[in-house]
Design an enzyme around this catalytic site. Structure first.
Site, PDB file in Angstrom:
ATOM      1  N   SER A 120     -11.069   2.081  -0.670  1.00  0.00           N
ATOM      2  CA  SER A 120     -10.576   3.405   0.280  1.00  0.00           C
ATOM      3  C   SER A 120     -11.395   4.467  -0.264  1.00  0.00           C
ATOM      4  O   SER A 120     -11.504   5.251   0.597  1.00  0.00           O
ATOM      5  CB  SER A 120      -9.235   3.299  -0.151  1.00  0.00           C
ATOM      6  OG  SER A 120      -9.081   3.497  -1.603  1.00  0.00           O
TER       7      SER A 120
ATOM      8  N   CYS B 236      -4.072  -2.951   3.341  1.00  0.00           N
ATOM      9  CA  CYS B 236      -4.763  -2.787   1.755  1.00  0.00           C
ATOM     10  C   CYS B 236      -5.337  -1.451   1.800  1.00  0.00           C
ATOM     11  O   CYS B 236      -4.759  -0.662   1.686  1.00  0.00           O
ATOM     12  CB  CYS B 236      -5.490  -3.945   1.479  1.00  0.00           C
ATOM     13  SG  CYS B 236      -5.666  -4.128  -0.558  1.00  0.00           S
TER      14      CYS B 236
ATOM     15  N   ARG C 142      -3.128   2.941  -6.419  1.00  0.00           N
ATOM     16  CA  ARG C 142      -4.341   1.784  -5.955  1.00  0.00           C
ATOM     17  C   ARG C 142      -4.142   0.901  -7.276  1.00  0.00           C
ATOM     18  O   ARG C 142      -4.195   1.312  -8.516  1.00  0.00           O
ATOM     19  CB  ARG C 142      -5.605   2.786  -6.166  1.00  0.00           C
ATOM     20  CG  ARG C 142      -5.997   3.433  -4.848  1.00  0.00           C
ATOM     21  CD  ARG C 142      -7.288   4.179  -5.063  1.00  0.00           C
ATOM     22  NE  ARG C 142      -8.404   3.127  -5.089  1.00  0.00           N
ATOM     23  CZ  ARG C 142      -9.609   3.463  -5.962  1.00  0.00           C
ATOM     24  NH1 ARG C 142      -9.615   4.216  -6.678  1.00  0.00           N
ATOM     25  NH2 ARG C 142     -10.226   2.334  -5.873  1.00  0.00           N
TER      26      ARG C 142
ATOM     27  N   ARG D 133      -6.803  -6.845  -5.345  1.00  0.00           N
ATOM     28  CA  ARG D 133      -6.647  -5.292  -5.956  1.00  0.00           C
ATOM     29  C   ARG D 133      -5.847  -4.568  -4.981  1.00  0.00           C
ATOM     30  O   ARG D 133      -6.042  -3.633  -4.516  1.00  0.00           O
ATOM     31  CB  ARG D 133      -8.021  -4.858  -6.170  1.00  0.00           C
ATOM     32  CG  ARG D 133      -8.801  -5.723  -7.159  1.00  0.00           C
ATOM     33  CD  ARG D 133      -9.983  -5.177  -7.361  1.00  0.00           C
ATOM     34  NE  ARG D 133     -10.990  -4.971  -6.139  1.00  0.00           N
ATOM     35  CZ  ARG D 133     -11.491  -4.073  -5.557  1.00  0.00           C
ATOM     36  NH1 ARG D 133     -10.964  -2.800  -6.184  1.00  0.00           N
ATOM     37  NH2 ARG D 133     -11.891  -4.020  -4.561  1.00  0.00           N
TER      38      ARG D 133
ATOM     39  N   HIS E 180      -3.653  -8.695   2.944  1.00  0.00           N
ATOM     40  CA  HIS E 180      -4.700  -8.975   3.786  1.00  0.00           C
ATOM     41  C   HIS E 180      -4.258 -10.059   5.071  1.00  0.00           C
ATOM     42  O   HIS E 180      -4.730 -11.135   5.082  1.00  0.00           O
ATOM     43  CB  HIS E 180      -6.084  -9.264   3.332  1.00  0.00           C
ATOM     44  CG  HIS E 180      -6.603  -8.341   2.604  1.00  0.00           C
ATOM     45  ND1 HIS E 180      -7.637  -7.440   2.901  1.00  0.00           N
ATOM     46  CD2 HIS E 180      -6.679  -7.996   1.088  1.00  0.00           C
ATOM     47  CE1 HIS E 180      -7.921  -6.696   1.961  1.00  0.00           C
ATOM     48  NE2 HIS E 180      -7.487  -6.894   0.903  1.00  0.00           N
TER      49      HIS E 180
ATOM     50  N   GLU F  44      -5.539 -10.315   7.736  1.00  0.00           N
ATOM     51  CA  GLU F  44      -6.881 -10.526   8.453  1.00  0.00           C
ATOM     52  C   GLU F  44      -7.576 -11.798   7.683  1.00  0.00           C
ATOM     53  O   GLU F  44      -8.561 -12.335   8.356  1.00  0.00           O
ATOM     54  CB  GLU F  44      -7.747  -9.585   8.738  1.00  0.00           C
ATOM     55  CG  GLU F  44      -8.325  -8.832   7.301  1.00  0.00           C
ATOM     56  CD  GLU F  44      -7.311  -7.935   6.437  1.00  0.00           C
ATOM     57  OE1 GLU F  44      -6.238  -7.961   6.605  1.00  0.00           O
ATOM     58  OE2 GLU F  44      -7.906  -7.189   5.752  1.00  0.00           O
TER      59      GLU F  44
END
Ligand code: GLN
Length: 199
Positions: A48, A76, A105, A135, A178, A180
């Site tokens: 990010s 995420c 985070r 993470r 995630h 994806e």
């Protein structure tokens, strides 16, 4: 409706692939101009802080602020970009603040960088959804307009706590994990059917 995937950094190709499986040919969004033809957007996982810098240098961040009507699905790092407030971020890291959540985070701990869980997701399960956390940010607080669609129970330094990991607020959907990466298209499908197409 054309769907775009923010393609500055991170696993945007995996999102393109997921959408492709659902019959949607999504567009890579790298410049402000790429926003012209899209009606919905995905923020991928990745880093990010890097995405935040690139949003600024590309002018995309500013351009996006003028497209307040866009539905956005963030995963995420993408969730971090949507959050109202970020702990343990870089001081110059910016987020759009569209989702009324506070995130930390890498909040699931540094040693355990990655784990999997089977989640019951509201309006989607059964069967449970396999979720891969890398993470990942922890959602520490949600506003009253935020619908929590799934939680995970996690041992935070000896204390088991349940924290939200899929949230929705109006046209914004986000997951701390995630989807994806697992081949399970149900959250993408939910975004398309219940948020993008119903508008
Ligand atoms: N830790 C990353 C960040 O802060 C997010 C990790 C991810 O997207 N897998 O941006």
């Amino acid at each position: 409706m054309n769907v775009g995937v923010l393609a500055l950094q991170g696993d945007f190709l995996e999102h393109i692939d997921m959408l492709d499986r659902l019959g949607v040919r999504a567009k890579l969004v790298k410049t402000p101009k790429d926003l012209d033809s899209i009606g919905a957007l995905v923020f991928p996982g990745g880093e990010s802080t890097t995405m935040s810098k690139l949003l600024e240098s590309s002018g995309l961040g500013e351009a996006l602020k003028a497209r307040l009507e866009l539905p956005i699905f963030g995963t995420c790092a993408g969730l971090i970009l949507l959050a109202r407030s970020i702990s343990d971020g870089r001081p110059d890291q910016v987020s759009f603040g569209y989702l009324d959540v506070e995130v930390r985070r890498n909040g699931f701990g540094r040693q355990i960088r990655s784990f999997e869980a089977d989640l019951d997701v509201l309006e989607i399960s059964p069967p449970p959804m396999k979720a891969v956390f890398i993470r990942a940010p922890v959602i520490e607080k949600v506003g009253s307009d935020v619908k929590v669609m799934a939680t995970v129970s996690y041992d935070f330094n000896g204390k088991e706590e349940s924290v939200p990991v899929v949230v929705r607020q109006g046209r914004y959907l986000a997951s701390a994990f995630h989807p994806e990466l697992t081949g399970d298209t149900r959250l993408h499908e939910y975004f398309l059917q219940h948020i993008v197409e119903s508008r």
